[in-house]
Design a protein around this motif. Structure first.
Motif, PDB file in Angstrom:
ATOM      1  N   ARG A  26      34.296  93.516  53.001  1.00 57.81           N
ATOM      2  CA  ARG A  26      35.424  94.428  53.053  1.00 57.81           C
ATOM      3  C   ARG A  26      35.021  95.694  52.326  1.00 57.81           C
ATOM      4  NH1 ARG A  26      40.423  92.533  54.197  1.00 57.81           N
ATOM      5  NH2 ARG A  26      41.506  93.876  52.724  1.00 57.81           N
ATOM      6  N   GLY A  27      35.125  96.831  53.007  1.00 57.23           N
ATOM      7  CA  GLY A  27      34.709  98.090  52.421  1.00 57.23           C
ATOM      8  C   GLY A  27      35.708  98.594  51.403  1.00 57.23           C
ATOM      9  N   ASP A  28      35.332  99.689  50.714  1.00 55.25           N
ATOM     10  CA  ASP A  28      36.186 100.247  49.689  1.00 55.25           C
ATOM     11  C   ASP A  28      37.508 100.756  50.256  1.00 55.25           C
ATOM     12  OD1 ASP A  28      34.275  99.707  47.828  1.00 55.25           O
ATOM     13  OD2 ASP A  28      33.366 101.696  47.901  1.00 55.25           O
ATOM     14  N   ASP A  29      37.503 101.115  51.567  1.00 53.23           N
ATOM     15  CA  ASP A  29      38.715 101.654  52.152  1.00 53.23           C
ATOM     16  C   ASP A  29      39.586 100.583  52.790  1.00 53.23           C
ATOM     17  OD1 ASP A  29      37.511 102.761  55.421  1.00 53.23           O
ATOM     18  OD2 ASP A  29      36.954 101.063  54.161  1.00 53.23           O
ATOM     19  N   ASP A  30      39.190  99.314  52.642  1.00 49.61           N
ATOM     20  CA  ASP A  30      39.989  98.241  53.236  1.00 49.61           C
ATOM     21  C   ASP A  30      41.338  98.127  52.543  1.00 49.61           C
ATOM     22  OD1 ASP A  30      37.396  95.802  54.047  1.00 49.61           O
ATOM     23  OD2 ASP A  30      37.923  97.738  54.921  1.00 49.61           O
ATOM     24  N   SER A  31      42.324  97.635  53.290  1.00 42.67           N
ATOM     25  CA  SER A  31      43.664  97.500  52.728  1.00 42.67           C
ATOM     26  C   SER A  31      43.679  96.443  51.638  1.00 42.67           C
ATOM     27  CB  SER A  31      44.659  97.123  53.823  1.00 42.67           C
ATOM     28  OG  SER A  31      44.263  95.935  54.449  1.00 42.67           O
ATOM     29  N   ALA A  32      44.662  96.543  50.747  1.00 39.76           N
ATOM     30  CA  ALA A  32      44.777  95.605  49.643  1.00 39.76           C
ATOM     31  C   ALA A  32      45.129  94.225  50.175  1.00 39.76           C
ATOM     32  CB  ALA A  32      45.862  96.079  48.680  1.00 39.76           C
ATOM     33  N   PRO A  33      44.661  93.155  49.492  1.00 34.92           N
ATOM     34  CA  PRO A  33      45.002  91.805  49.939  1.00 34.92           C
ATOM     35  C   PRO A  33      46.503  91.559  49.834  1.00 34.92           C
ATOM     36  CG  PRO A  33      43.944  91.756  47.781  1.00 34.92           C
ATOM     37  CD  PRO A  33      43.820  93.155  48.295  1.00 34.92           C
ATOM     38  N   PRO A  34      47.023  90.657  50.668  1.00 31.85           N
ATOM     39  CA  PRO A  34      48.445  90.338  50.600  1.00 31.85           C
ATOM     40  C   PRO A  34      48.801  89.811  49.210  1.00 31.85           C
ATOM     41  CG  PRO A  34      47.422  89.393  52.552  1.00 31.85           C
ATOM     42  CD  PRO A  34      46.321  89.903  51.691  1.00 31.85           C
ATOM     43  N   GLN A  35      50.020  90.045  48.793  1.00 34.27           N
ATOM     44  CA  GLN A  35      50.465  89.570  47.497  1.00 34.27           C
ATOM     45  C   GLN A  35      50.867  88.102  47.599  1.00 34.27           C
ATOM     46  OE1 GLN A  35      50.411  91.601  44.673  1.00 34.27           O
ATOM     47  NE2 GLN A  35      49.245  92.828  46.133  1.00 34.27           N
ATOM     48  N   GLY A  36      50.565  87.364  46.533  1.00 34.15           N
ATOM     49  CA  GLY A  36      51.024  85.992  46.494  1.00 34.15           C
ATOM     50  C   GLY A  36      50.034  85.012  47.093  1.00 34.15           C
ATOM     51  N   VAL A 299      39.954  87.441  61.308  1.00 36.24           N
ATOM     52  CA  VAL A 299      41.165  87.396  60.490  1.00 36.24           C
ATOM     53  C   VAL A 299      41.215  88.596  59.548  1.00 36.24           C
ATOM     54  CG1 VAL A 299      42.405  86.117  58.690  1.00 36.24           C
ATOM     55  CG2 VAL A 299      41.402  84.885  60.615  1.00 36.24           C
ATOM     56  N   LEU A 300      40.084  88.923  58.917  1.00 36.81           N
ATOM     57  CA  LEU A 300      40.043  90.053  58.007  1.00 36.81           C
ATOM     58  C   LEU A 300      40.320  91.378  58.719  1.00 36.81           C
ATOM     59  CD1 LEU A 300      37.009  88.903  55.845  1.00 36.81           C
ATOM     60  CD2 LEU A 300      39.376  89.127  55.058  1.00 36.81           C
ATOM     61  N   ARG A 301      39.814  91.502  59.930  1.00 37.33           N
ATOM     62  CA  ARG A 301      40.102  92.709  60.713  1.00 37.33           C
ATOM     63  C   ARG A 301      41.599  92.809  61.012  1.00 37.33           C
ATOM     64  NH1 ARG A 301      35.200  91.411  63.361  1.00 37.33           N
ATOM     65  NH2 ARG A 301      36.338  90.382  65.043  1.00 37.33           N
ATOM     66  N   ALA A 302      42.200  91.660  61.345  1.00 31.66           N
ATOM     67  CA  ALA A 302      43.629  91.651  61.644  1.00 31.66           C
ATOM     68  C   ALA A 302      44.450  91.992  60.401  1.00 31.66           C
ATOM     69  CB  ALA A 302      44.042  90.283  62.189  1.00 31.66           C
ATOM     70  N   LYS A 304      43.472  93.862  57.918  1.00 35.75           N
ATOM     71  CA  LYS A 304      43.297  95.291  57.665  1.00 35.75           C
ATOM     72  C   LYS A 304      44.146  96.123  58.621  1.00 35.75           C
ATOM     73  CE  LYS A 304      39.819  98.936  57.433  1.00 35.75           C
ATOM     74  NZ  LYS A 304      38.380  99.275  57.555  1.00 35.75           N
ATOM     75  N   ALA A 305      44.149  95.737  59.906  1.00 38.19           N
ATOM     76  CA  ALA A 305      44.915  96.486  60.906  1.00 38.19           C
ATOM     77  C   ALA A 305      46.411  96.421  60.614  1.00 38.19           C
ATOM     78  CB  ALA A 305      44.629  95.947  62.292  1.00 38.19           C
ATOM     79  N   ALA A 306      46.886  95.246  60.197  1.00 37.58           N
ATOM     80  CA  ALA A 306      48.312  95.082  59.916  1.00 37.58           C
ATOM     81  C   ALA A 306      48.720  95.758  58.617  1.00 37.58           C
ATOM     82  CB  ALA A 306      48.682  93.600  59.870  1.00 37.58           C
ATOM     83  N   GLY A 307      47.740  95.890  57.678  1.00 39.82           N
ATOM     84  CA  GLY A 307      48.040  96.483  56.392  1.00 39.82           C
ATOM     85  C   GLY A 307      48.193  97.956  56.429  1.00 39.82           C
TER      86      GLY A 307
END
Length: 307
Positions: A26-36, A299-302, A304-307
């Motif tokens: 996951r690059g530096d510009d990737d969205s933050a992980p989901p909370q919880g 899954v990680l791409r999804a 990021k796209a949803a985030g």
């Protein structure tokens, strides 16, 4: 999916896993992980039978610490307290809400891990509901008999198994897929009830066989027409999973597209799915470690796209 299309077929047919070491980044510009907390639900394509290292709670779930949920959890930097992998070989949609007996141990109802705090849920299930492994086994059996009693080779139109499932305008597998879709809708509603703040991702199945029906004479002993039939049924199942996921407000994760050309009949250096006689640590006709990593990437791409 489980019911590992068993050996000999009793020693040769089953459902497999994936192998090669590739890092999921996951690059530096990737969205933050989901909370919880993250809870993973699913069958053997999620649990990763045969891929080291296998968990022991319970042993019969064939759960690897290198399956796609584990890889996703690591990339999201979740600690062990915030990750629960409830996936189990042989699981059907009903096993999400009830205990599942395995060959070696009992898995609690997978939904029991969900709480109001759960922030992320992935679900990979449905193949066992339509009896896909048993259908593959039947088609392999038909293929073996066909070759032994015929010319010893398949032609491009041979499909000795197709008529077992489609006759007089009735497609038995299509009916099972429709029923599985109904059950998934109910399961997704229950996920929402138990974990109302969770982001939910329904993970589809990777390409198990080639769509063109070639290349499977030796590795899978499947006639070309039956390969096309089985691939079409898998794509139909994935389509149903997508429609049901989107109708429930969940995100569908396509693992089929990225895996085209990397099916069980592809070269061992690139395939995501192992054939009847696996060359990698995996169950027959299941993802190897390479495949699990490919699914984690999807899954990680999804996410990021949803985030």
């Amino acid at each position: 999916m489980r019911t590992y299309v068993r050996a000999g077929l009793a020693g040769a047919v089953a459902c497999g896993v994936l192998v090669t070491v590739i890092t999921v980044g996951r690059g530096d510009d990737d969205s933050a992980p989901p909370q919880g907390p993250y809870v993973a639900l699913g069958d053997s394509y999620t649990s990763g039978p045969g891929i080291p290292t296998q968990a022991t709670t319970p042993v019969g779930c064939d759960r690897s610490d290198r399956n796609y949920p584990s890889l996703v959890a690591r990339q999201l930097a979740l600690d062990t307290a915030d990750f629960r992998d409830m996936s189990c070989s042989g699981a059907k949609i009903a096993d999400l809400s009830s205990t599942q007996s395995t060959d070696n141990g009992v898995n609690p109802a997978q939904l029991s891990a969900l709480t109001a705090r759960t922030g992320l849920v992935t679900i990979g299930v449905g193949g066992n509901d339509i009896g896909f492994a048993a259908t593959v086994q039947e088609c392999v059996n038909k293929g073996v008999v066909y070759r032994l009693t015929g010319s010893g080779r398949f032609t491009g139109n041979d499909a000795p198994c197709h008529g077992e499932y489609v006759s007089d305008g009735t497609d038995k597998v299509a009916r099972r897929i429709d029923a599985a879709g109904e059950r998934l809708t109910g399961a997704l509603a229950e996920v929402k009830r138990r974990a109302p703040r969770a982001e939910v991702y329904v993970v589809g199945y990777p390409a198990i066989l080639p769509s063109e029906g070639k290349r499977c004479d030796d590795d899978m002993t499947l006639a070309p027409g039956d390969v096309r039939f089985l691939d079409a049924k898998e794509r139909q199942l994935n389509s149903t999973l997508r429609k049901r996921a989107e109708a429930a407000g969940a995100v569908y994760v396509d693992t089929y597209g990225p895996s085209v050309g990397r099916d069980a009949c592809a070269a061992r250096e690139i395939r995501w799915i192992e054939p009847l006689m696996p060359a990698a640590d995996a169950a027959p006709v299941h993802p190897n470690e390479r495949g699990e990593r490919g699914m984690a990437d999807a899954v990680l791409r999804a996410l990021k796209a949803a985030g």
